[in-house]
Design a protein around this motif. Sequence first.
Motif, PDB file in Angstrom:
ATOM      1  N   ALA A 180      34.434  33.456  37.030  1.00  6.86           N
ATOM      2  CA  ALA A 180      34.808  33.372  38.442  1.00  6.86           C
ATOM      3  C   ALA A 180      36.294  33.056  38.597  1.00  6.86           C
ATOM      4  O   ALA A 180      36.997  33.655  39.429  1.00  6.86           O
ATOM      5  N   ASP A 181      36.782  32.127  37.793  1.00  9.75           N
ATOM      6  CA  ASP A 181      38.200  31.758  37.858  1.00  9.75           C
ATOM      7  C   ASP A 181      39.091  32.927  37.444  1.00  9.75           C
ATOM      8  O   ASP A 181      40.155  33.149  38.027  1.00  9.75           O
ATOM      9  N   HIS A 182      38.680  33.671  36.426  1.00  7.40           N
ATOM     10  CA  HIS A 182      39.480  34.817  35.981  1.00  7.40           C
ATOM     11  C   HIS A 182      39.599  35.861  37.082  1.00  7.40           C
ATOM     12  O   HIS A 182      40.660  36.486  37.261  1.00  7.40           O
ATOM     13  N   LEU A 183      38.523  36.047  37.838  1.00  7.58           N
ATOM     14  CA  LEU A 183      38.576  36.995  38.949  1.00  7.58           C
ATOM     15  C   LEU A 183      39.576  36.520  40.001  1.00  7.58           C
ATOM     16  O   LEU A 183      40.350  37.319  40.557  1.00  7.58           O
ATOM     17  N   LEU A 186      43.102  37.068  38.701  1.00  3.11           N
ATOM     18  CA  LEU A 186      43.434  38.487  38.837  1.00  3.11           C
ATOM     19  C   LEU A 186      43.840  38.798  40.275  1.00  3.11           C
ATOM     20  O   LEU A 186      44.814  39.525  40.519  1.00  3.11           O
ATOM     21  N   GLY A 187      43.128  38.246  41.243  1.00  3.70           N
ATOM     22  CA  GLY A 187      43.461  38.478  42.646  1.00  3.70           C
ATOM     23  C   GLY A 187      44.856  38.001  42.993  1.00  3.70           C
ATOM     24  O   GLY A 187      45.590  38.671  43.731  1.00  3.70           O
ATOM     25  N   ALA A 188      45.248  36.830  42.453  1.00  2.00           N
ATOM     26  CA  ALA A 188      46.591  36.302  42.714  1.00  2.00           C
ATOM     27  C   ALA A 188      47.652  37.215  42.109  1.00  2.00           C
ATOM     28  O   ALA A 188      48.719  37.431  42.707  1.00  2.00           O
ATOM     29  N   ILE A 189      47.378  37.760  40.933  1.00  2.00           N
ATOM     30  CA  ILE A 189      48.333  38.674  40.302  1.00  2.00           C
ATOM     31  C   ILE A 189      48.450  39.966  41.109  1.00  2.00           C
ATOM     32  O   ILE A 189      49.558  40.458  41.359  1.00  2.00           O
ATOM     33  N   GLU A 190      47.337  40.512  41.537  1.00  2.00           N
ATOM     34  CA  GLU A 190      47.363  41.751  42.333  1.00  2.00           C
ATOM     35  C   GLU A 190      48.109  41.543  43.645  1.00  2.00           C
ATOM     36  O   GLU A 190      48.758  42.473  44.148  1.00  2.00           O
ATOM     37  N   ALA A 191      48.018  40.326  44.179  1.00  2.00           N
ATOM     38  CA  ALA A 191      48.725  40.018  45.420  1.00  2.00           C
ATOM     39  C   ALA A 191      50.183  39.647  45.170  1.00  2.00           C
ATOM     40  O   ALA A 191      50.922  39.360  46.110  1.00  2.00           O
ATOM     41  N   ALA A 194      52.782  34.445  42.811  1.00  2.00           N
ATOM     42  CA  ALA A 194      52.956  33.609  41.630  1.00  2.00           C
ATOM     43  C   ALA A 194      52.625  32.145  41.909  1.00  2.00           C
ATOM     44  O   ALA A 194      52.087  31.448  41.042  1.00  2.00           O
ATOM     45  N   ASP A 195      52.943  31.665  43.118  1.00  2.00           N
ATOM     46  CA  ASP A 195      52.635  30.268  43.450  1.00  2.00           C
ATOM     47  C   ASP A 195      51.126  30.033  43.453  1.00  2.00           C
ATOM     48  O   ASP A 195      50.650  29.006  42.947  1.00  2.00           O
ATOM     49  N   ARG A 196      50.393  30.973  44.036  1.00  2.00           N
ATOM     50  CA  ARG A 196      48.926  30.836  44.047  1.00  2.00           C
ATOM     51  C   ARG A 196      48.368  30.918  42.629  1.00  2.00           C
ATOM     52  O   ARG A 196      47.449  30.178  42.272  1.00  2.00           O
ATOM     53  N   PHE A 197      48.937  31.793  41.818  1.00  2.00           N
ATOM     54  CA  PHE A 197      48.491  31.889  40.426  1.00  2.00           C
ATOM     55  C   PHE A 197      48.678  30.543  39.722  1.00  2.00           C
ATOM     56  O   PHE A 197      47.772  30.069  39.031  1.00  2.00           O
TER      57      PHE A 197
END
Length: 216
Positions: A180-183, A186-191, A194-197
């Motif tokens: 779940a965390d990896h998903l 991935l969403g933060a990277i697609e968006a 970087a701060d959210r990641f």
Amino acid sequence: MLHTSAESAAERVYAEVKERILTNEIAGGELISEGEIASKCSVSRTPVREAFLRLETEGWMRLYPKRGALVVPIGDREKRDVVDARRLLEGHAVRSVTSRPAAVAELAERLRDNLAAHRRADATDVAEFSRLDAAFHQLIAAAGDNPLLADFYTTLGERHRRMTIASVHRDAGVAARILADHLDLLGAIEAADADRFDHLLAGHLAGVHDLPGEPA
């Protein structure tokens, strides 16, 4: 020829014992003997002794004459140090990637392939699960386009694997959390956020590895 054969036996014992340590088959805090390992690996004690010395040098065990070898447990300090290094390296990589839209798309595709493989994997195969977990994060580190940092991150891979396996053994729910965390990562990277990641990664690592004093 005999010298080469002895070296090969020591190398094989080293690899087998180290893998057993990494996969928690030999747990941290366990005391093992040269004779026990020699019997399991079908070799004499000499290559076992050489393998043990190498493993001690690398910090995986401590040798006690006439008593055996103690497998060094994963301590809170080691967990914090590994997690701190991973946060710095992965965070740096993502900040580099988010400035390059084509790199974001390429990384996202590779991470999706990893997640698909993760979902297909046998849930009881903890060693394979931990390998795929490490691969997910290594893809992120490698995408930062800094070979020196990526190589350094790779050196953390064995400790990363061991920590993940220990966490999955500690709590069966950790495996589902990792996926779940990896998903979310991935969403933060697609968006390209970087701060959210950074925020998600900190919570992910603290929760999975049960770091004292850290928000899970």
